[in-house]
Design an enzyme around this catalytic site. Structure first.
Site: not given
Ligand code: GLN
Length: 318
Positions: A76, A79, A200, A252, A270
């Site tokens: 994530s 992003k 993505y 989060y 994650v």
């Molecule tokens: N690839 C993961 C997803 O899109 C990334 C999630 C994350 O790091 N929260 O669900």
């Protein structure tokens, strides 16, 4: 150390060394309380005891502890890079006509409010918002362009695609596809949903280290300027937007508490990484794949609580 409101805080090498060394020990001990992500087999392979910390300043001063050079998937944290690229390509108004800038209060991959309360995703740091933001890059930017962008922003030419993670993401990403198709059905997304999620998934699978994240954190903390070349990588106005959204939405469903306790614009993934754009300016990158129930690295959060307090890094503390 000075605490003058008009000047950035300055630390001696010893003060920095002590704060980071203690933060590292606290963080490493806390990894025992977490669990590695297992939604794809590639992430489940990570060593739950791994822990690394890297600090980088514009004068080139660095501190490195533990597994700071270990490669892992950015997840994530991409992003932030996606948002920077969208703001550069489409500008503020167009970008934020596709995604809002409000904390969602829901899990990062939630689809609930998107369907029932709002057509626009809540913010670019949750999956729906990041997927919509990726769609804004197409068709002008593809994976190679975004890889170049990630290498530049992380001050790390060795960022590459982890094919195994990408394949796993692509094979199992049904919820992300559902989000993309929902956005398409609502007329919010103009790009092709399959092409959008493919980009993505690739960007989530970029292979970085705590050191690369420290580079990214430093560029953001340094108003978007690469301190080693003087090049403007992100427009300063966009940096303010990115930092604000990292501060309010980057961790989060723990973003509020992290802002109170740590107070440094940060983003986690994650894969176990956290990027922090701290006062000084300094970039801090952390890696600890053992995660807490929110999906944040247990060790990295604990380490940052200590480091922020020790060096007075909270943005509302002078
Ligand atoms: N690839 C993961 C997803 O899109 C990334 C999630 C994350 O790091 N929260 O669900």
């Amino acid at each position: 150390m000075t605490h003058d409101a008009t000047t950035a805080p300055r630390w001696t090498r010893e003060e920095l060394q002590a704060a980071f060394a203690q933060g590292y020990e606290i963080g490493r001990a806390a990894t025992a309380r977490g669990k590695v992500a297992d939604y794809i087999p590639e992430l489940a392979k990570a060593d739950p005891g791994a822990f690394g910390l890297y600090m980088l300043k514009p004068d080139g001063e660095t501190l490195s502890f533990g597994d700071a050079e270990t490669r892992f998937s950015i997840q994530s944290i991409c992003k932030v890079i996606i948002l920077a690229a969208a703001l550069k390509l489409r500008g503020f108004n167009e970008t934020f006509s596709h995604v809002m800038m409000e904390p969602s209060g829901d899990a990062f991959n939630s689809i609930l409010k998107l369907d029932t309360r709002s057509n626009l995703p809540f913010n670019p740091m949750i999956n729906a918002g990041a997927i919509e933001t990726v769609s804004l890059l197409l068709p002008d930017l593809g994976f190679e362009d975004m890889l170049a962008c990630a290498r530049e922003l992380c001050l790390d030419p060795s960022v590459t695609l982890n094919e195994a993670v990408y394949n796993s993401e692509a094979q199992t990403g049904y919820r992300n596809r559902a989000i993309a198709y929902l956005l398409k059905s609502k007329g919010v997304m103009s790009a092709d949903p399959e092409q959008t999620v493919d980009l993505y998934f690739r960007l989530c699978s970029l292979s970085v280290s705590a050191r690369s994240l420290a580079g990214l954190g430093l560029v953001i903390a340094n108003d978007g300027i690469d301190p080693f070349t003087g090049r403007i990588l992100i427009d300063p106005e966009h940096v303010r937007t990115i930092q604000s959204i990292m501060f309010t939405c980057g961790m989060y469903d723990y973003s509020g508490k992290f802002s109170v306790n740590v107070g440094v614009p940060s983003k986690s993934g994650v894969g176990g990484g956290i990027v922090c754009a701290a006062k000084g300016p300094m970039g801090i990158g952390l890696y600890g794949p053992a995660l807490d129930s929110f999906g944040n690295s247990c060790g990295a959060v604990k380490a940052m609580v200590h480091i922020s307090q020790a060096l007075r890094l909270h943005v509302f503390e002078y």
